[in-house]
Design a protein around this motif. Structure first.
Motif, PDB file in Angstrom:
ATOM      1  N   GLN A  36       0.844  -1.194   0.000  1.00  0.00           N
ATOM      2  CA  GLN A  36       0.000   0.000   0.000  1.00  0.00           C
ATOM      3  C   GLN A  36       0.885   1.251   0.000  1.00  0.00           C
ATOM      4  O   GLN A  36       0.657   2.189  -0.759  1.00  0.00           O
ATOM      5  N   THR A  37       1.916   1.237   0.826  1.00  0.00           N
ATOM      6  CA  THR A  37       2.837   2.371   0.908  1.00  0.00           C
ATOM      7  C   THR A  37       3.619   2.519  -0.396  1.00  0.00           C
ATOM      8  O   THR A  37       3.678   3.606  -0.976  1.00  0.00           O
ATOM      9  N   SER A  38       4.201   1.400  -0.872  1.00  0.00           N
ATOM     10  CA  SER A  38       5.043   1.507  -2.066  1.00  0.00           C
ATOM     11  C   SER A  38       4.234   1.991  -3.271  1.00  0.00           C
ATOM     12  O   SER A  38       4.715   2.812  -4.056  1.00  0.00           O
ATOM     13  N   LYS A  39       2.992   1.526  -3.369  1.00  0.00           N
ATOM     14  CA  LYS A  39       2.159   1.954  -4.501  1.00  0.00           C
ATOM     15  C   LYS A  39       1.828   3.440  -4.414  1.00  0.00           C
ATOM     16  O   LYS A  39       1.810   4.146  -5.423  1.00  0.00           O
ATOM     17  N   SER A  40       1.550   3.933  -3.201  1.00  0.00           N
ATOM     18  CA  SER A  40       1.202   5.346  -3.096  1.00  0.00           C
ATOM     19  C   SER A  40       2.430   6.227  -3.307  1.00  0.00           C
ATOM     20  O   SER A  40       2.326   7.307  -3.880  1.00  0.00           O
ATOM     21  N   ALA A  43       2.918   6.302  -7.086  1.00  0.00           N
ATOM     22  CA  ALA A  43       1.892   7.157  -7.700  1.00  0.00           C
ATOM     23  C   ALA A  43       2.210   8.628  -7.429  1.00  0.00           C
ATOM     24  O   ALA A  43       2.052   9.484  -8.313  1.00  0.00           O
ATOM     25  N   GLY A  44       2.671   8.935  -6.209  1.00  0.00           N
ATOM     26  CA  GLY A  44       3.015  10.321  -5.847  1.00  0.00           C
ATOM     27  C   GLY A  44       4.154  10.857  -6.695  1.00  0.00           C
ATOM     28  O   GLY A  44       4.113  12.004  -7.157  1.00  0.00           O
ATOM     29  N   SER A  49       3.797  14.860  -6.977  1.00  0.00           N
ATOM     30  CA  SER A  49       3.225  15.302  -5.703  1.00  0.00           C
ATOM     31  C   SER A  49       4.213  16.172  -4.918  1.00  0.00           C
ATOM     32  O   SER A  49       5.416  15.902  -4.916  1.00  0.00           O
TER      33      SER A  49
END
Ligand SMILES: [Zn+2]
Length: 263
Positions: A36-40, A43-44, A49
Motif C-alpha cells: 500500500q505504501t510503495s504503490k502510493s 503514484a506520488g 506530488s
C-alpha cells in the motif's frame, strides 16, 4: 553477485540524483514494508506530488512499485528529454524448460510473467530474451534465456512456479506483430509422426509414411516417400515431420496452394 547499481539507496534525493545522471535507467528509490505504501509512493512520484519535491517537475520521472522478496520496492527513472523513452512492458512471455512431474516429461512450456525481478523488484531483462536451444537424447527443444540487469538469476523452476502462482494474460502484441499471420496449429499428420517417433527411437521416415497412409493422409505419405528417395533413404521420421510442417506452413502462406488438390 548483485549489480551494485541495483542496491538500495537510502533516500529520495540520492535516488533522484542518480536517476537524473542515468537518463532512462531504473533506479531503486526505496524499500517499504507493505505494498500500500510503495504503490502510493510510486503514484506520488509519477504525479509530481509536493510530498516528493526531489522528483519535480511533474512528468520528469516515471515510477513503479513491485514486490522485492518479502518487502516492497519503488523504482524510478528519469524520463525528461528530447527523445521519448520506450515504454516498459509489465509482462513478458517466455518459453521455459520444465521437467515435471517426471524427468521423462521434459519439455518446454510458454508462460507469461511479470517484467519485475521477484528478488529486488528491478526490471528483468525483458529486452534481452534470446532463444536457448537444448537437446535431451535425440529430442531438440528451444526455450528462452535472458539476463536481468540487477544480476539476480531467473531459474526455470522458479519462473514456472511464479507463472502458476500468479497467472498473467500474455502482453498485447506490438502492432507490427498483430498484423502478421498467427502461426498455424500443429497439424495432425505431424503430431501422429512425432508421437510415434517418441515411442520408437530412431524411427525411419518409411514407417512414418506407412503410418500416415493407414491414417488417411495418403498425399503426405507420398510426399515423404518421394523425399526418402531424394535423400537416398537418409530420412528419419522426425525429419519427415519437420519437412511436412515446413511444406504445409509455406502452403499456408501461399494463397493459391491447395493441399492435396490434383492439377
Ligand atoms: Zn533483481
Amino acid at each position: 553477485m548483485i549489480n551494485p547499481e541495483y542496491r538500495a539507496v537510502s533516500d529520495h534525493a540520492t535516488a533522484a540524483a542518480k536517476a537524473r545522471a542515468q537518463h532512462g535507467s531504473w533506479v531503486l528509490a526505496g524499500v517499504y514494508a507493505n505494498s500500500q505504501t510503495s504503490k502510493s509512493v510510486a503514484a506520488g512520484i509519477r504525479a509530481g506530488s509536493p510530498s516528493f519535491p526531489t522528483y519535480q517537475p511533474t512528468g520528469a520521472f516515471d515510477a513503479y512499485a513491485a514486490p522485492a522478496g518479502d518487502r516492497e520496492s519503488v523504482w524510478v527513472r528519469y524520463v525528461e528529454g528530447a527523445e521519448p523513452l520506450p515504454p516498459f512492458p509489465d509482462r513478458m512471455t517466455v518459453r521455459v524448460r520444465h521437467s515435471d512431474p517426471a524427468p521423462s516429461d521434459l519439455g518446454v512450456v510458454t508462460v507469461t510473467v511479470t517484467t519485475r525481478c521477484p528478488a529486488c523488484g528491478g526490471p528483468r531483462g525483458w529486452d534481452t530474451v534470446q532463444p536457448y536451444p537444448f537437446q535431451v537424447g535425440d529430442e531438440e527443444y528451444t526455450a528462452d534465456t535472458w539476463t536481468n540487469p540487477c544480476g539476480h538469476m531467473d531459474l526455470y523452476p522458479h519462473v514456472l512456479e511464479e507463472s502458476r502462482t500468479r497467472q498473467l494474460p500474455p502482453p498485447p502484441a506490438p502492432k507490427h506483430i498483430v498484423e502478421a499471420k498467427a502461426p498455424p496449429q500443429e497439424m495432425p499428420q505431424v503430431g501422429l509422426i512425432l508421437d510415434a517417433a517418441r515411442e520408437h527411437r530412431g524411427m525411419h521416415a518409411a514407417r512414418a509414411a506407412d503410418l500416415l497412409e493407414v491414417r488417411g493422409f495418403a498425399d503426405d505419405a507420398a510426399l515423404i516417400r518421394a523425399e526418402i528417395k531424394n535423400r537416398a533413404g537418409h530420412l528419419s521420421a522426425k525429419q519427415a515431420a519437420t519437412l511436412l510442417r515446413d511444406l504445409h506452413r509455406s502452403a499456408h502462406l501461399s494463397t493459391d496452394y491447395q493441399m492435396g488438390a490434383a492439377s
